[in-house]
Design an enzyme around this catalytic site. Structure first.
Site, mmCIF file in Angstrom:
data_model
loop_
_atom_site.group_PDB
_atom_site.id
_atom_site.type_symbol
_atom_site.label_atom_id
_atom_site.label_comp_id
_atom_site.label_asym_id
_atom_site.label_seq_id
_atom_site.Cartn_x
_atom_site.Cartn_y
_atom_site.Cartn_z
ATOM 1 N N TYR A 86 36.274 79.752 -65.200
ATOM 2 C CA TYR A 86 34.477 79.039 -65.960
ATOM 3 C C TYR A 86 35.667 78.724 -66.685
ATOM 4 C CZ TYR A 86 30.225 77.945 -67.093
ATOM 5 O OH TYR A 86 29.329 77.227 -67.921
ATOM 6 N N SER B 106 30.419 74.303 -72.145
ATOM 7 C CA SER B 106 29.968 75.310 -72.750
ATOM 8 C C SER B 106 30.334 75.507 -73.813
ATOM 9 C CB SER B 106 29.913 76.171 -71.340
ATOM 10 O OG SER B 106 29.791 77.007 -71.696
#
Length: 670
Positions: free
Chosen positions: A530, A518
């Protein structure tokens, strides 16, 4: 006039004009350098003066240090004790406690701590609370860590990764969260010891992965805690002579790893590889390691005692002038440096206008060459198998259908039976589905056996690690350790476990590994697991690429921006944020203010509404190219927000990215 005379006249006039212009440009350049020097010198003086200021009343300040048995932690504890701080030194062994007490003052207190054991961390935090009283804790230094096992990625097991992550990453998180309320009272400091290998993943094994995670946790914590007056600093040492870099232990570690390898893996490397690795390790460590540990300790001490500490400290000349600059180089150049066969690179101090024109021309030619090169595709789609995780929805689902339409044999792993049935109904008979839970090693083993039967001796052409989750996300202070591990187990440990178990099949086909990271693997914007997990995926992918390129396996990283998928579902994020808020102690809620939750939820909804693109095919086209191109890229940035905003922002100084992120999120009431 003859043609020769005309040419001589023209040549003479051109030479005079060119000489005049060249002199003029040199004068302009000299002025520019003087102007730049006039700005740089005062800035350096100001920075030196600002950094020289120290906090007062050290005798009232408590500093909690982990990993004080030896090395940096032991030396820092003694150094701060001499300076008058109240040091709480956490040691792993009783021997370490006893030896430290003998050489320090009565102010210094020791305690036993195993950072991988939450009960031990909780017990230590309770003891510290009684010691510091209402003043709070001035600083915590997360120094405890391990470096072994370390070696080529395919020599590792998932347990090697889990054990080191439990100390180097989860231990840092657990210790920090356990004393964060005490640090808030004192408006104190958090000092996290990472490494230069938290910025560049130079070798295989879990060490770089864990340090990338520490960097991400450090950044998100700094953002979250700045409004409360807490300063967070990251120490990034180069090579120093400590237990972590002990060559005898390193060599024994390589021998142990080699002895447990299957025979076919040993044959892949050859009989001389182990000894060659040991010889190179000894040579490089003798050349690089620095015996002056005080270089690191002075950085730690400055982070604790300076009125204005730095965000990051690079300790050691190798860190400042080699490793950290290497982190900003293109991947192809950095990979050659770490292989040790890069030609010397001597940058020019000054570029002429002609040189600049040539550089632009070469860049244009390189761009055209890259476009043509990337258009070449591999053949034989009908004989190639691709295994994809997380195919219930989102990127994985669309990629499975896309590749099936191209004629590849897709093996789609879904978490639910419903997801598998829906995908099978929407695709051809070539596509086969199976149920897979990436957090369960036994489930992965069964999946690998299923795939092995399907691919036979051809091997597996492509592995796409796409399965992931995002929640819980939110301010770091709202989290517990299990909130981090929930996400890490799927997004990082799951990726590593799947990859390690499928590597033998990929070696057969000399195939591809595509890991979905990401933009938040480059820039830590939010608290929770995350960002940490995606930083870890970046580190794992880099070390895997370096280790596997000699076997013909290509590794690519997908770095999507914000897209509308289940991972970015506003409803799921909002619901989970309210769950986190509900369980907070009242004093923590009061420190944020009554309206903070609603303001935070609105900010999330607003940001997601603006940033999230509905066209997820931008991501799957990158994945497809990584699998089908003859020359896939190392990294793919999917989405204009990734290309033009988030990735460039990740290269800027921390204060710039912090300012941008703070513009997107509300501030606590204070």
């Amino acid at each position: 006039m003859t043609p020769v005379t005309i040419w001589q006249t023209f040549d003479s006039a051109f030479s005079v004009r060119f000489s005049t212009m060249n002199t003029m440009f040199q004068q302009i350049n000299q002025k520019h350098y003087l102007y730049a020097l006039g700005l740089v010198v005062p800035w350096c003086i100001y920075r030196w003066y600002k950094g020289s200021r120290r906090v007062t009343k050290k005798e009232d300040k408590y500093v909690y240090i982990t990993g004080c048995d030896s090395g940096f932690g032991n030396l820092l504890a003694r150094h701060l004790d001499k300076q008058g701080f109240n040091v709480i030194a956490a040691c792993y062994t009783e021997k370490g406690e006893e030896e430290l007490k003998k050489i320090t003052s009565d102010r210094l207190a020791t305690l036993h701590l195993d950072v991988a054991d939450s009960k031990s961390v909780e017990k230590a935090a309770a003891l510290i609370k009684t010691l510091v009283g209402p003043k709070g804790l001035w600083a915590v230094v997360n120094n405890a860590g391990i470096a072994l096992p370390s070696g080529p990625t395919d020599w590792m097991t998932i347990y090697d990764y889990k054990n080191m992550l439990a100390v180097n990453l989860c231990g840092v998180i657990d210790v920090t969260l356990s004393v964060l309320p005490l640090i808030k009272k004192a408006k104190g400091r958090v000092v996290n010891v990472a490494s230069v290998f938290g910025r560049v993943s130079a070798f295989g094994g879990p060490y770089c992965v864990s340090k990338f995670g520490v960097e991400s946790f450090n950044d998100s914590l700094r953002l979250n805690m700045a409004p409360f007056g807490i300063k967070v600093a990251c120490i990034e040492p180069g090579f120093f002579k400590t237990n972590v870099t002990d060559t005898v232990a390193m060599k024994n570690n390589l021998r142990q790893l080699w002895d447990r390898l299957p025979q076919d893996v040993k044959e892949d490397y050859g009989p001389d590889y182990l000894q060659a690795s040991i010889d190179m390790l000894e040579q490089r460590f003798n050349m690089l390691t620095d015996g002056n540990l005080m270089k690191v300790v002075y950085c730690m001490e400055h982070a604790i005692s300076a009125v204005y500490p730095q965000t990051r400290y690079s300790a050691g000349w190798d860190a400042k002038f080699f490793w950290l600059p290497a982190a900003y180089l293109p991947t192809s150049i950095a990979d050659r440096l770490f292989r040790g066969n890069a030609p010397p690179f001597k940058p020019k101090v000054m570029l002429s206008h002609l040189a600049l024109t040539c550089a632009l021309l070469l860049a244009s030619v390189a761009a055209i060459r890259r476009f043509i090169r990337e258009s070449y595709k591999v053949g034989g789609f009908g004989h190639k198998h691709v295994f994809i995780t997380g195919c219930d929805s989102g990127f994985g689902n669309l990629l499975a259908r896309q590749l099936d339409g191209k004629g590849l044999h897709v093996l789609a792993a879904c978490l639910s039976e419903e997801g598998a049935a829906d995908l099978a109904a929407a695709t051809s008979s070539r596509l086969k589905t199976l149920l897979l839970d990436v957090t369960d090693s036994e489930s992965i083993r069964r999946g690998a056996q299923f795939v092995s039967r399907e691919v036979g001796e051809r091997g597996l052409w492509g592995l796409v690690n796409n399965a992931g989750r995002s929640i819980p996300i939110g301010p770091t202070e709202w989290m517990k350790l299990e909130d981090f591990t929930k996400v890490l187990d799927v997004n990082l440990i799951g990726v590593i476990d799947v990859t390690l178990q499928f590597l033998p099949l990929l070696k057969k086909a000399q195939g591809r590994v595509v890991n979905v990271a990401s933009v938040l693997g480059r820039l830590s914007l939010i608290g929770g697991g995350y960002c940490l997990s995606k930083w870890g995926v970046e580190a794992f992918s880099d070390s895997l690429r370096k280790g596997m390129q000699q076997f013909g396996i290509k590794v690519s990283i997908i770095e999507p921006g914000f897209f509308k998928t289940a991972v970015t579902s506003v409803e799921l994020i909002d619901t989970d944020l309210r769950r986190l808020w509900t369980r907070l102690p009242q004093e923590v809620k009061d420190s944020y203010g009554e309206t903070y939750l609603e303001d935070y939820v609105k900010a999330q909804e607003f940001s997601m509404g603006i940033l999230c693109s509905p066209d997820i095919s931008k991501v799957t086209r990158c994945m497809e190219h990584a699998l089908t191109a003859q020359f896939p890229r190392t990294r793919y940035s999917a989405g204009w927000d990734a290309k033009l905003f988030w990735i460039p922002l990740s290269y800027l100084p921390s204060f710039v990215s912090d300012f941008v992120v703070n513009m997107l999120l509300p501030s606590p009431k204070g």
